[in-house]
Design a protein around this motif. Structure first.
Motif, PDB file in Angstrom:
ATOM      1  N   ARG A   1      -8.498   6.179  -5.587  1.00 41.34           N
ATOM      2  CA  ARG A   1      -7.976   6.881  -6.767  1.00 41.34           C
ATOM      3  C   ARG A   1      -8.565   6.276  -8.043  1.00 41.34           C
ATOM      4  O   ARG A   1      -8.933   7.012  -8.962  1.00 41.34           O
ATOM      5  N   LEU A   2      -8.641   4.964  -8.105  1.00 42.67           N
ATOM      6  CA  LEU A   2      -9.243   4.301  -9.269  1.00 42.67           C
ATOM      7  C   LEU A   2     -10.726   4.671  -9.381  1.00 42.67           C
ATOM      8  O   LEU A   2     -11.217   4.968 -10.466  1.00 42.67           O
ATOM      9  N   ARG A   3     -11.425   4.675  -8.239  1.00 39.81           N
ATOM     10  CA  ARG A   3     -12.851   5.018  -8.258  1.00 39.81           C
ATOM     11  C   ARG A   3     -13.087   6.474  -8.630  1.00 39.81           C
ATOM     12  O   ARG A   3     -14.107   6.802  -9.231  1.00 39.81           O
ATOM     13  N   SER A   4     -12.146   7.348  -8.302  1.00 38.49           N
ATOM     14  CA  SER A   4     -12.322   8.762  -8.664  1.00 38.49           C
ATOM     15  C   SER A   4     -12.283   8.937 -10.177  1.00 38.49           C
ATOM     16  O   SER A   4     -12.970   9.791 -10.733  1.00 38.49           O
ATOM     17  N   ALA A   5     -11.512   8.108 -10.866  1.00 40.31           N
ATOM     18  CA  ALA A   5     -11.440   8.157 -12.335  1.00 40.31           C
ATOM     19  C   ALA A   5     -12.583   7.378 -12.968  1.00 40.31           C
ATOM     20  O   ALA A   5     -13.096   7.761 -14.017  1.00 40.31           O
ATOM     21  N   ALA A   6     -12.964   6.275 -12.332  1.00 41.94           N
ATOM     22  CA  ALA A   6     -13.990   5.374 -12.880  1.00 41.94           C
ATOM     23  C   ALA A   6     -14.906   4.941 -11.734  1.00 41.94           C
ATOM     24  O   ALA A   6     -14.703   3.883 -11.134  1.00 41.94           O
ATOM     25  N   PRO A   7     -15.893   5.777 -11.410  1.00 44.00           N
ATOM     26  CA  PRO A   7     -16.713   5.533 -10.215  1.00 44.00           C
ATOM     27  C   PRO A   7     -17.431   4.189 -10.164  1.00 44.00           C
ATOM     28  O   PRO A   7     -17.725   3.691  -9.090  1.00 44.00           O
ATOM     29  N   GLY A   8     -17.690   3.566 -11.287  1.00 36.91           N
ATOM     30  CA  GLY A   8     -18.440   2.321 -11.284  1.00 36.91           C
ATOM     31  C   GLY A   8     -17.621   1.054 -11.147  1.00 36.91           C
ATOM     32  O   GLY A   8     -18.175  -0.045 -11.212  1.00 36.91           O
ATOM     33  N   VAL A   9     -16.295   1.167 -10.956  1.00 33.71           N
ATOM     34  CA  VAL A   9     -15.488  -0.060 -10.905  1.00 33.71           C
ATOM     35  C   VAL A   9     -15.885  -0.926  -9.716  1.00 33.71           C
ATOM     36  O   VAL A   9     -16.318  -0.419  -8.680  1.00 33.71           O
ATOM     37  N   VAL A  10     -15.756  -2.228  -9.922  1.00 35.39           N
ATOM     38  CA  VAL A  10     -15.942  -3.188  -8.845  1.00 35.39           C
ATOM     39  C   VAL A  10     -14.643  -3.973  -8.704  1.00 35.39           C
ATOM     40  O   VAL A  10     -13.887  -4.117  -9.670  1.00 35.39           O
ATOM     41  N   PHE A  11     -14.383  -4.455  -7.515  1.00 36.60           N
ATOM     42  CA  PHE A  11     -13.121  -5.131  -7.229  1.00 36.60           C
ATOM     43  C   PHE A  11     -13.342  -6.615  -6.969  1.00 36.60           C
ATOM     44  O   PHE A  11     -14.294  -7.002  -6.295  1.00 36.60           O
ATOM     45  N   VAL A  12     -12.454  -7.431  -7.528  1.00 40.95           N
ATOM     46  CA  VAL A  12     -12.358  -8.843  -7.181  1.00 40.95           C
ATOM     47  C   VAL A  12     -11.019  -8.989  -6.472  1.00 40.95           C
ATOM     48  O   VAL A  12      -9.965  -8.892  -7.106  1.00 40.95           O
ATOM     49  N   HIS A  13     -11.083  -9.161  -5.147  1.00 40.33           N
ATOM     50  CA  HIS A  13      -9.867  -9.286  -4.345  1.00 40.33           C
ATOM     51  C   HIS A  13      -9.498 -10.762  -4.253  1.00 40.33           C
ATOM     52  O   HIS A  13     -10.200 -11.541  -3.612  1.00 40.33           O
ATOM     53  N   LEU A  14      -8.408 -11.131  -4.923  1.00 41.11           N
ATOM     54  CA  LEU A  14      -7.900 -12.493  -4.854  1.00 41.11           C
ATOM     55  C   LEU A  14      -7.134 -12.660  -3.548  1.00 41.11           C
ATOM     56  O   LEU A  14      -6.163 -11.949  -3.298  1.00 41.11           O
ATOM     57  N   THR A  15      -7.603 -13.574  -2.710  1.00 35.18           N
ATOM     58  CA  THR A  15      -7.021 -13.754  -1.382  1.00 35.18           C
ATOM     59  C   THR A  15      -6.518 -15.180  -1.228  1.00 35.18           C
ATOM     60  O   THR A  15      -7.027 -16.103  -1.876  1.00 35.18           O
ATOM     61  N   GLY A  16      -5.529 -15.341  -0.367  1.00 35.61           N
ATOM     62  CA  GLY A  16      -5.033 -16.687  -0.139  1.00 35.61           C
ATOM     63  C   GLY A  16      -3.992 -16.737   0.952  1.00 35.61           C
ATOM     64  O   GLY A  16      -3.482 -15.713   1.403  1.00 35.61           O
ATOM     65  N   ASP A  17      -3.678 -17.943   1.337  1.00 33.46           N
ATOM     66  CA  ASP A  17      -2.673 -18.212   2.346  1.00 33.46           C
ATOM     67  C   ASP A  17      -1.294 -17.776   1.829  1.00 33.46           C
ATOM     68  O   ASP A  17      -0.949 -18.055   0.682  1.00 33.46           O
ATOM     69  N   ARG A  18      -0.534 -17.116   2.682  1.00 28.42           N
ATOM     70  CA  ARG A  18       0.771 -16.585   2.275  1.00 28.42           C
ATOM     71  C   ARG A  18       1.676 -17.688   1.727  1.00 28.42           C
ATOM     72  O   ARG A  18       2.381 -17.483   0.744  1.00 28.42           O
ATOM     73  N   GLN A  19       1.673 -18.864   2.357  1.00 32.27           N
ATOM     74  CA  GLN A  19       2.547 -19.949   1.917  1.00 32.27           C
ATOM     75  C   GLN A  19       2.188 -20.410   0.502  1.00 32.27           C
ATOM     76  O   GLN A  19       3.058 -20.633  -0.327  1.00 32.27           O
ATOM     77  N   LEU A  20       0.895 -20.522   0.207  1.00 37.44           N
ATOM     78  CA  LEU A  20       0.443 -20.906  -1.126  1.00 37.44           C
ATOM     79  C   LEU A  20       0.901 -19.871  -2.156  1.00 37.44           C
ATOM     80  O   LEU A  20       1.410 -20.221  -3.225  1.00 37.44           O
ATOM     81  N   ILE A  21       0.736 -18.598  -1.829  1.00 37.51           N
ATOM     82  CA  ILE A  21       1.100 -17.529  -2.758  1.00 37.51           C
ATOM     83  C   ILE A  21       2.608 -17.517  -3.001  1.00 37.51           C
ATOM     84  O   ILE A  21       3.074 -17.413  -4.135  1.00 37.51           O
ATOM     85  N   GLU A  22       3.393 -17.660  -1.922  1.00 32.53           N
ATOM     86  CA  GLU A  22       4.847 -17.686  -2.081  1.00 32.53           C
ATOM     87  C   GLU A  22       5.277 -18.877  -2.939  1.00 32.53           C
ATOM     88  O   GLU A  22       6.140 -18.747  -3.806  1.00 32.53           O
ATOM     89  N   ASP A  23       4.645 -20.019  -2.727  1.00 38.38           N
ATOM     90  CA  ASP A  23       4.973 -21.205  -3.521  1.00 38.38           C
ATOM     91  C   ASP A  23       4.690 -20.958  -5.003  1.00 38.38           C
ATOM     92  O   ASP A  23       5.503 -21.287  -5.861  1.00 38.38           O
ATOM     93  N   ARG A  24       3.556 -20.350  -5.293  1.00 39.85           N
ATOM     94  CA  ARG A  24       3.227 -20.051  -6.689  1.00 39.85           C
ATOM     95  C   ARG A  24       4.215 -19.056  -7.290  1.00 39.85           C
ATOM     96  O   ARG A  24       4.592 -19.180  -8.450  1.00 39.85           O
ATOM     97  N   MET A  25       4.622 -18.074  -6.497  1.00 33.75           N
ATOM     98  CA  MET A  25       5.572 -17.078  -7.006  1.00 33.75           C
ATOM     99  C   MET A  25       6.913 -17.710  -7.356  1.00 33.75           C
ATOM    100  O   MET A  25       7.546 -17.313  -8.331  1.00 33.75           O
ATOM    101  N   THR A  26       7.344 -18.683  -6.561  1.00 30.90           N
ATOM    102  CA  THR A  26       8.654 -19.284  -6.820  1.00 30.90           C
ATOM    103  C   THR A  26       8.637 -20.133  -8.092  1.00 30.90           C
ATOM    104  O   THR A  26       9.687 -20.401  -8.663  1.00 30.90           O
ATOM    105  N   HIS A  27       7.446 -20.532  -8.564  1.00 25.68           N
ATOM    106  CA  HIS A  27       7.349 -21.380  -9.751  1.00 25.68           C
ATOM    107  C   HIS A  27       6.972 -20.631 -11.020  1.00 25.68           C
ATOM    108  O   HIS A  27       6.922 -21.224 -12.085  1.00 25.68           O
ATOM    109  N   ARG A  28       6.712 -19.345 -10.930  1.00 28.41           N
ATOM    110  CA  ARG A  28       6.321 -18.647 -12.162  1.00 28.41           C
ATOM    111  C   ARG A  28       7.545 -18.140 -12.895  1.00 28.41           C
ATOM    112  O   ARG A  28       8.583 -17.864 -12.300  1.00 28.41           O
ATOM    113  N   GLN A  29       7.391 -18.012 -14.189  1.00 27.63           N
ATOM    114  CA  GLN A  29       8.504 -17.655 -15.064  1.00 27.63           C
ATOM    115  C   GLN A  29       8.336 -16.237 -15.623  1.00 27.63           C
ATOM    116  O   GLN A  29       7.220 -15.819 -15.912  1.00 27.63           O
TER     117      GLN A  29
END
Length: 169
Positions: free
Chosen positions: A91-119
């Protein structure tokens, strides 16, 4: 990157889209747009209550991000969007065909830990499982890169810039 692309920083909640997006934009010398700012109030209310959004909830949000990305075509920009499903990225590409994606990936435990500390963020950690269940990683025919989120924001941004430069090589 030889021409200024519009980059969509994607990934599940807690991967650092709102942290890495502005850093990446600064490094690329282009403006940043916070994807959450494109959400209608009804979507924010649902997420705040711990209710996952439906595809129907997401279409106007994705269309608004797509319109911003289309307006930045040839100029460059960075915008954050979970873009978890292939259909959302399509859907994003249909509106803006030239977009490129940076997929931020990581271990679920690391991500959950970061989520619990954000404000001050409306996305509760309870929705993380639904985010991972929904996630469809970038496919071979999609222009983009996967970037691991371990380390400091500066290290993650460095990896993203290097990977994006590799797309033009």
């Amino acid at each position: 990157m030889s021409t200024p692309h519009v980059v969509v920083v994607m990934g599940v909640a807690g991967t650092g889209k709102t942290t890495i997006g502005p850093l990446l934009a600064q490094r690329l010398g282009v403006p940043y747009a916070e994807g959450d700012d494109f959400h209608p109030e009804a979507n924010i209310a649902k997420m705040t209550a711990g209710t996952p959004l439906t595809d129907e909830d997401r279409w106007p949000w994705l269309d608004a991000i797509g319109a911003w990305a289309h307006g930045r075509a040839g100029l460059g920009g960075v915008v954050s969007s979970s873009a978890l499903k292939r259909s959302y990225r399509d859907r994003l590409r249909s509106a803006a065909p030239g977009v490129v994606f940076v997929h931020l990936t990581g271990d679920r435990q690391l991500i959950e830990d970061r989520m619990t500390h954000r404000q001050g963020h409306f996305m509760p950690t309870a929705l993380l499982d639904s985010q991972f269940a929904t996630l469809q990683p970038l496919q071979a025919d999609e222009t983009g890169v996967a970037v691991d989120v371990s380390g400091s924001p500066e290290e993650i941004t460095d990896r993203a810039v290097t990977a994006l430069h590799g797309l033009d090589g």
